[in-house]
Design an enzyme around this catalytic site. Structure first.
Site, PDB file in Angstrom:
ATOM      1  N   SER A   8      56.990 -12.132  23.708  1.00 40.87           N
ATOM      2  CA  SER A   8      56.607 -13.545  23.683  1.00 40.87           C
ATOM      3  C   SER A   8      57.762 -14.344  23.101  1.00 40.87           C
ATOM      4  O   SER A   8      58.593 -13.805  22.364  1.00 40.87           O
ATOM      5  CB  SER A   8      55.369 -13.721  22.797  1.00 40.87           C
ATOM      6  OG  SER A   8      55.158 -15.077  22.497  1.00 40.87           O
ATOM      7  N   TYR A  21      51.644 -12.144  14.524  1.00 45.76           N
ATOM      8  CA  TYR A  21      51.867 -12.192  15.962  1.00 45.76           C
ATOM      9  C   TYR A  21      53.365 -12.212  16.268  1.00 45.76           C
ATOM     10  O   TYR A  21      53.854 -11.442  17.091  1.00 45.76           O
ATOM     11  CB  TYR A  21      51.177 -13.421  16.561  1.00 45.76           C
ATOM     12  CG  TYR A  21      51.287 -13.494  18.072  1.00 45.76           C
ATOM     13  CD1 TYR A  21      50.417 -12.774  18.873  1.00 45.76           C
ATOM     14  CD2 TYR A  21      52.241 -14.298  18.683  1.00 45.76           C
ATOM     15  CE1 TYR A  21      50.514 -12.837  20.258  1.00 45.76           C
ATOM     16  CE2 TYR A  21      52.337 -14.372  20.064  1.00 45.76           C
ATOM     17  CZ  TYR A  21      51.468 -13.636  20.841  1.00 45.76           C
ATOM     18  OH  TYR A  21      51.568 -13.695  22.205  1.00 45.76           O
ATOM     19  N   ALA A  23      55.857 -11.231  14.378  1.00 43.11           N
ATOM     20  CA  ALA A  23      56.478  -9.962  13.991  1.00 43.11           C
ATOM     21  C   ALA A  23      56.184  -8.872  15.007  1.00 43.11           C
ATOM     22  O   ALA A  23      57.065  -8.067  15.345  1.00 43.11           O
ATOM     23  CB  ALA A  23      55.986  -9.539  12.608  1.00 43.11           C
ATOM     24  N   LYS A  25      55.586  -9.265  18.213  1.00 44.77           N
ATOM     25  CA  LYS A  25      56.346  -9.546  19.437  1.00 44.77           C
ATOM     26  C   LYS A  25      57.846  -9.293  19.232  1.00 44.77           C
ATOM     27  O   LYS A  25      58.539  -8.857  20.144  1.00 44.77           O
ATOM     28  CB  LYS A  25      56.084 -10.977  19.910  1.00 44.77           C
ATOM     29  CG  LYS A  25      54.638 -11.201  20.334  1.00 44.77           C
ATOM     30  CD  LYS A  25      54.209 -10.220  21.414  1.00 44.77           C
ATOM     31  CE  LYS A  25      52.800 -10.466  21.889  1.00 44.77           C
ATOM     32  NZ  LYS A  25      52.436  -9.616  23.020  1.00 44.77           N
ATOM     33  N   ILE A  54      51.909 -19.638  28.028  1.00 44.96           N
ATOM     34  CA  ILE A  54      51.319 -19.385  29.336  1.00 44.96           C
ATOM     35  C   ILE A  54      49.818 -19.608  29.268  1.00 44.96           C
ATOM     36  O   ILE A  54      49.205 -19.560  28.212  1.00 44.96           O
ATOM     37  CB  ILE A  54      51.634 -17.966  29.857  1.00 44.96           C
ATOM     38  CG1 ILE A  54      51.130 -16.904  28.896  1.00 44.96           C
ATOM     39  CG2 ILE A  54      53.112 -17.809  30.108  1.00 44.96           C
ATOM     40  CD1 ILE A  54      51.277 -15.504  29.422  1.00 44.96           C
TER      41      ILE A  54
END
Length: 118
Positions: A8, A21, A23, A25, A54
């Site tokens: 991401s 989140y 970390a 990714k 997205i």
């Protein structure tokens, strides 16, 4: 066989989804780089795709939690391409990386952000 990991933009920028989140990714990006250099027979390309915002249920739920409508509009306009990326817009990068056309590309992360990181 080509491997394409999903990361991401939060793995690059830290994002706004929280430190856990971002970390996680970022770890996918690190594993992608490690995977291309891992010893062993039959090495195959290992790459990642890091999309920007997205259109998913997770993102819709996060935006639904925001208070003012103006903040939603501002967040969606952070991409020079304007708004969320429909899934079909970034899926082609996955198709490309999984194909033989990308056989010399390995250990890379393609940012599909609508220009957000430019």
């Amino acid at each position: 066989m080509h491997r394409v990991n999903m990361s991401s933009i939060s793995g690059v920028t830290g994002g706004s989804m929280g430190p856990d989140y971002g970390a996680a990714k970022a770890a996918i990006i690190g594993l992608t780089k490690y995977g291309r250099a891992a010893p062993g027979k039959g090495r195959h390309p290992v790459n990642a795709v890091a999309p920007g915002t997205i259109e998913t249920s997770m993102i819709k739920n996060e935006y639904d939690k925001m208070e003012p409508e103006a903040r939603k509009s501002a967040a969606l306009q952070r991409s020079p391409s304007g708004g969320w990326a429909p899934r079909r817009k970034w899926r082609m990068s996955v198709v490309f990386l999984a194909s033989d056309l990308a056989s010399y590309i390995t250990g890379e992360t393609i940012l599909v952000t609508g220009g957000r990181t430019s």
